[in-house]
Design a protein around this motif. Structure first.
Motif, short mmCIF file in Angstrom:
data_model
loop_
_atom_site.label_atom_id
_atom_site.label_comp_id
_atom_site.label_asym_id
_atom_site.label_seq_id
_atom_site.Cartn_x
_atom_site.Cartn_y
_atom_site.Cartn_z
N ALA A 1 4.17 3.40 -2.76
CA ALA A 1 3.09 2.52 -2.35
C ALA A 1 3.57 1.07 -2.36
O ALA A 1 4.28 0.66 -3.27
N GLY A 2 3.20 0.33 -1.34
CA GLY A 2 3.75 -1.00 -1.18
C GLY A 2 3.27 -2.04 -2.16
O GLY A 2 3.96 -3.02 -2.41
N GLY A 3 2.07 -1.86 -2.73
CA GLY A 3 1.54 -2.88 -3.64
C GLY A 3 1.34 -4.20 -2.91
O GLY A 3 0.69 -4.26 -1.87
N GLU A 4 1.90 -5.26 -3.46
CA GLU A 4 1.76 -6.57 -2.84
C GLU A 4 2.68 -6.75 -1.64
O GLU A 4 2.50 -7.65 -0.83
N ALA A 5 3.68 -5.88 -1.49
CA ALA A 5 4.64 -6.03 -0.40
C ALA A 5 4.02 -5.66 0.95
O ALA A 5 4.29 -6.31 1.96
N TYR A 6 3.20 -4.62 0.98
CA TYR A 6 2.54 -4.20 2.21
C TYR A 6 1.40 -3.25 1.86
O TYR A 6 1.40 -2.63 0.80
N ARG A 7 0.44 -3.17 2.76
CA ARG A 7 -0.69 -2.26 2.59
C ARG A 7 -0.79 -1.40 3.85
O ARG A 7 -0.31 -1.77 4.91
N GLY A 8 -1.43 -0.25 3.72
CA GLY A 8 -1.53 0.67 4.85
C GLY A 8 -2.97 1.11 5.08
O GLY A 8 -3.74 1.27 4.12
#
Length: 231
Positions: free
Chosen positions: A38-45
């Motif tokens: 899961a991307g967390g703060e790096a990216y969302r989906g």
């Protein structure tokens, strides 16, 4: 050398143990930030219905649990605010005893194909609306609302009245709070009838006008005063 993004995570932890350069480019984050599924703060989906994916709903997370995930479309919101659509596939890796030891996911950027498909859907639906009613004003309002947010953040529809004066029929915006701002802009700062660009030029000449880049210098040059520029 793989043209697709590639991510491999160990089971059951979900820790990413391998990723390629293409993956870093697609997600818009450096490799060191891609340490977990899961991307967390790096990216969302988000899925096709706009639902944000929880950590255990990502295709690779499901593969680590032993599930094969076929072609799945996900909209990525990257840390810089940009959005792209990706197609993701994921599959588990088993050892000789049949235990899941890892999951592999491949990622392809499908933004252009997705946009073409959405544009075709919009044109088809807009054509239906334009032929559905004799009340052209209401029909145009519905088309403007259809355009947002499918193909635009902001849509304005204008017609020329019997006296040749442009009249605004509809305004639609992804942010309802900005609708009033759009109306205020039109009332206080209507575009000059002899404008070389924009709706005034289109209504005057009957020719389309498209601008794909709107730099700050253009806004400053078109502003009547400081308040206009700020708006």
């Amino acid at each position: 050398q793989l043209p697709d993004g590639l991510m491999i995570a160990e089971a059951p932890s979900g820790r990413v143990v391998l990723r390629n350069d293409r993956l870093e480019a697609l997600l818009g984050v450096p490799g060191w930030a891609l340490d977990h599924i899961a991307g967390g703060e790096a990216y969302r989906g988000f899925d096709v219905d706009g639902h944000e994916l929880a950590p255990d709903e990502w295709p690779l997370a499901r593969a680590v649990r032993g599930e094969t995930v076929p072609r799945t479309e996900v909209e990525l919101l990257r840390a810089d605010g940009s959005r792209i659509w990706i197609e993701k596939r994921a599959t588990p890796v088993f050892d000789r005893e049949g235990r899941v030891i890892a999951g592999i996911a491949t990622i392809v950027d499908i933004s252009q194909a997705r946009h073409r498909r959405e544009n075709q859907r919009f044109l088809g639906r807009a054509t239906e609306l334009l032929g559905s009613s004799l009340d052209y004003e209401e029909t145009i309002r519905r088309v403007a609302e259809l355009a947002v947010p499918r193909v635009a953040d902001w849509c304005v529809a204008e017609v020329v009245d019997e006296a040749g004066v442009p009249r605004r029929l509809a305004v639609a915006h992804v942010d309802p709070a900005k609708l009033e701002l759009a109306r205020e802009l039109q009332e206080r700062y209507p575009p000059p009838a002899d404008s070389a660009r924009g709706s005034a030029a289109v209504l005057r000449t009957g020719k389309p006008d498209m601008m794909t880049d709107i730099p700050d210098e253009l806004l400053a040059g078109a502003a009547v005063d400081a308040e206009h520029l700020a708006m």
